[in-house]
Design an enzyme around this catalytic site. Sequence first.
Site, PDB file in Angstrom:
ATOM      1  N   GLY A 129       0.712  -1.331   0.081  1.00 18.04           N
ATOM      2  CA  GLY A 129      -0.049   0.276   0.275  1.00 18.04           C
ATOM      3  C   GLY A 129       0.998   1.158   0.088  1.00 18.04           C
ATOM      4  N   ASP A 188       0.264   3.148  -2.971  1.00 18.30           N
ATOM      5  CA  ASP A 188      -1.023   3.719  -3.266  1.00 18.30           C
ATOM      6  C   ASP A 188      -1.150   4.835  -2.404  1.00 18.30           C
ATOM      7  OD1 ASP A 188      -1.649   1.180  -4.555  1.00 18.30           O
ATOM      8  OD2 ASP A 188      -2.206   0.213  -2.907  1.00 18.30           O
ATOM      9  N   ASN A 229       5.432  11.292  -0.175  1.00 17.22           N
ATOM     10  CA  ASN A 229       6.225  10.301   0.465  1.00 17.22           C
ATOM     11  C   ASN A 229       5.856  10.382   1.808  1.00 17.22           C
ATOM     12  OD1 ASN A 229       7.875  10.119  -1.853  1.00 17.22           O
ATOM     13  ND2 ASN A 229       9.372  11.973  -1.242  1.00 17.22           N
TER      14      ASN A 229
HETATM   15  N1  LIG Z   1      11.047   2.006   3.523  1.00 16.61           N
HETATM   16  C1  LIG Z   1      10.513   3.030   3.344  1.00 16.61           C
HETATM   17  N2  LIG Z   1      10.937   4.305   4.154  1.00 16.61           N
HETATM   18  C2  LIG Z   1      10.569   5.435   3.698  1.00 16.61           C
HETATM   19  N3  LIG Z   1       9.353   5.605   2.852  1.00 16.61           N
HETATM   20  C3  LIG Z   1       9.181   4.556   2.107  1.00 16.61           C
HETATM   21  C4  LIG Z   1       9.611   3.470   2.268  1.00 16.61           C
HETATM   22  N4  LIG Z   1       9.016   2.410   1.473  1.00 16.61           N
HETATM   23  C5  LIG Z   1       8.262   3.213   0.758  1.00 16.61           C
HETATM   24  N5  LIG Z   1       8.208   4.573   1.044  1.00 16.61           N
HETATM   25  C6  LIG Z   1       7.375   5.752   0.356  1.00 16.61           C
HETATM   26  O1  LIG Z   1       6.348   5.236  -0.098  1.00 16.61           O
HETATM   27  C7  LIG Z   1       6.416   5.512  -1.654  1.00 16.61           C
HETATM   28  C8  LIG Z   1       6.082   4.364  -2.590  1.00 16.61           C
HETATM   29  O2  LIG Z   1       6.797   3.195  -2.353  1.00 16.61           O
HETATM   30  P1  LIG Z   1       7.395   2.294  -3.449  1.00 16.61           P
HETATM   31  O3  LIG Z   1       7.786   1.243  -2.638  1.00 16.61           O
HETATM   32  O4  LIG Z   1       8.114   2.775  -4.257  1.00 16.61           O
HETATM   33  O5  LIG Z   1       5.936   1.881  -4.004  1.00 16.61           O
HETATM   34  P2  LIG Z   1       5.174   0.597  -4.444  1.00 16.61           P
HETATM   35  O6  LIG Z   1       4.358   0.151  -3.110  1.00 16.61           O
HETATM   36  O7  LIG Z   1       4.201   0.909  -5.482  1.00 16.61           O
HETATM   37  O8  LIG Z   1       5.884  -0.599  -4.706  1.00 16.61           O
HETATM   38  C9  LIG Z   1       7.804   5.710  -1.671  1.00 16.61           C
HETATM   39  O9  LIG Z   1       8.440   6.653  -2.757  1.00 16.61           O
HETATM   40  C10 LIG Z   1       8.715   6.493  -0.439  1.00 16.61           C
HETATM   41  O10 LIG Z   1       7.850   7.829  -0.394  1.00 16.61           O
HETATM   42  O1  LIG Z   2       1.676  -2.083  -2.504  1.00 18.43           O
HETATM   43  P1  LIG Z   2       1.201  -1.384  -3.604  1.00 18.43           P
HETATM   44  O2  LIG Z   2       1.983  -1.591  -4.733  1.00 18.43           O
HETATM   45  O3  LIG Z   2       1.188   0.207  -3.399  1.00 18.43           O
HETATM   46  O4  LIG Z   2      -0.520  -1.809  -3.616  1.00 18.43           O
HETATM   47  C1  LIG Z   2      -0.707  -3.091  -3.643  1.00 18.43           C
HETATM   48  C2  LIG Z   2      -1.152  -3.871  -4.874  1.00 18.43           C
HETATM   49  O5  LIG Z   2      -0.023  -3.821  -5.555  1.00 18.43           O
HETATM   50  C3  LIG Z   2      -1.824  -5.093  -4.650  1.00 18.43           C
HETATM   51  O6  LIG Z   2      -2.168  -5.771  -5.657  1.00 18.43           O
HETATM   52  C4  LIG Z   2      -2.774  -5.126  -3.486  1.00 18.43           C
HETATM   53  O7  LIG Z   2      -3.191  -6.434  -3.098  1.00 18.43           O
HETATM   54  C5  LIG Z   2      -2.601  -4.238  -2.323  1.00 18.43           C
HETATM   55  O8  LIG Z   2      -3.606  -4.103  -1.540  1.00 18.43           O
HETATM   56  C6  LIG Z   2      -1.909  -2.949  -2.565  1.00 18.43           C
HETATM   57  O9  LIG Z   2      -3.018  -2.288  -3.343  1.00 18.43           O
END
Ligand SMILES: Nc1ncnc2c1ncn2[C@@H]1O[C@H](COP(=O)(O)OP(=O)(O)O)[C@@H](O)[C@H]1O
Ligand SMILES: O=P([O-])([O-])O[C@@H]1[C@@H](O)[C@H](O)[C@@H](O)[C@H](O)[C@@H]1O
EC number: 2.7.1.64
Length: 350
Positions: free
Chosen positions: A247, A250, A274
């Site tokens: 999430g 998201d 962020n």
């Molecule tokens: N370990 C973390 N520490 C601090 N901020 C985080 C961390 N993981 C994610 N975030 C924040 O959440 C945003 C989305 O995370 P990300 O892992 O890139 O997306 P996704 O969940 O779609 O893979 C990042 O750009 C950052 O701002």
């Molecule tokens: O972690 P993330 O990439 O922001 O988003 C996630 C999706 O990739 C995943 O399919 C869903 O089951 C999670 O509830 C969440 O929406």
Amino acid sequence: MTLNPPPSQQTPHSPRRIPNRRVLIVGNYCHDVLIQNGSVVAETLGGAASFISNVLDSSSVSCELVSKVGHDFRFEVTHSPIVVPEKETTVFEAYFDLGIDGIGHADRVLKRVSACDPILPSDIPDSSFDFGMAVGVGGEILPETLEKMVEICDVVAVDIQALIRVFDPVDGAVKLVDLKESGFFHILHRIGFLKASSDEALFMDVEQMKQLCCVVVTNGEKGCRIYHKDDEATVTPFLAKQVDPTGAGDSFLGGLVVGLVEGLTVPDAALLGNLFGSITVEHIGQPKFDLMMLQRVQDEVQKRKKQCNLSSSHKNDLNEFHERLSPARFSCVDSQLQPKLLVNGHSCDR
Ligand SMILES: Nc1ncnc2c1ncn2[C@@H]1O[C@H](COP(=O)(O)OP(=O)(O)O)[C@@H](O)[C@H]1O
Ligand SMILES: O=P([O-])([O-])O[C@@H]1[C@@H](O)[C@H](O)[C@@H](O)[C@H](O)[C@@H]1O
């Protein structure tokens, strides 16, 4: 969107101006099953729509949500979904010990083990909205759904995961296809924002996409990077103790849209994104946000300004960049967001 005439130009017979509803979120809720060492650790409410509406509700940004679930949906939610009685709710299993998945995630392997129905254009209200968010997780957004969204929303933000995910027919493992082959490419010149994680960004041509819209690439604990035409900027992260990454992307997108709706420049809205992303990784399931969030961003901006030991010419570059990425500079955002700079009385002056 057609602007209604100001009151002085309205005849007694002209229709009353109906104010825009603010944000339309389109994407299915799902059940997330978190699995570690072969055991189920948690079963939570998931789906980008759930994380995003949580961010918007906690920021008092009004939104309408279109989502489909099956007869077995078992969570209490503020925004009721459409229930399809003959179907089951979309379910994702997230494995935290299987290595690297088809998307390149080192920390999570995702499998869609059940899928509810797609969201059709006819499921979306025929109203107009300031912002639309196309945020499917299990393939529920169709090209015609996105087309309707760009028609009724002034600006549309799209999570690339809604467009490029495909699912293994045997075990449901999530794989990605190139954006050009997704069936959505012809609509993308009409969207305002495209958000991708760094793994997903490998499936698009950022150089090409940034000419069409503002591209935001998130990179976990490293924050995010924004691309628009010839401008680029990195927005540094907040510190977080990660418990579950689900999430984060998201909540980031929810925070970005809250910032834009509130009139922040894109880099400042991304900073808010962020913050919401960093808080989300500290929780399993939906985090609780409070109204101190915007204050925390404001404090952070001030702190960063003080710490910033840049040469004056670099500072000017940065300021100019902020200026260029202010909402008013996006033709699609232009007249709609600018008058709403101080909605809810929040101010985030730099
Ligand atoms: N370990 C973390 N520490 C601090 N901020 C985080 C961390 N993981 C994610 N975030 C924040 O959440 C945003 C989305 O995370 P990300 O892992 O890139 O997306 P996704 O969940 O779609 O893979 C990042 O750009 C950052 O701002
Ligand atoms: O972690 P993330 O990439 O922001 O988003 C996630 C999706 O990739 C995943 O399919 C869903 O089951 C999670 O509830 C969440 O929406």
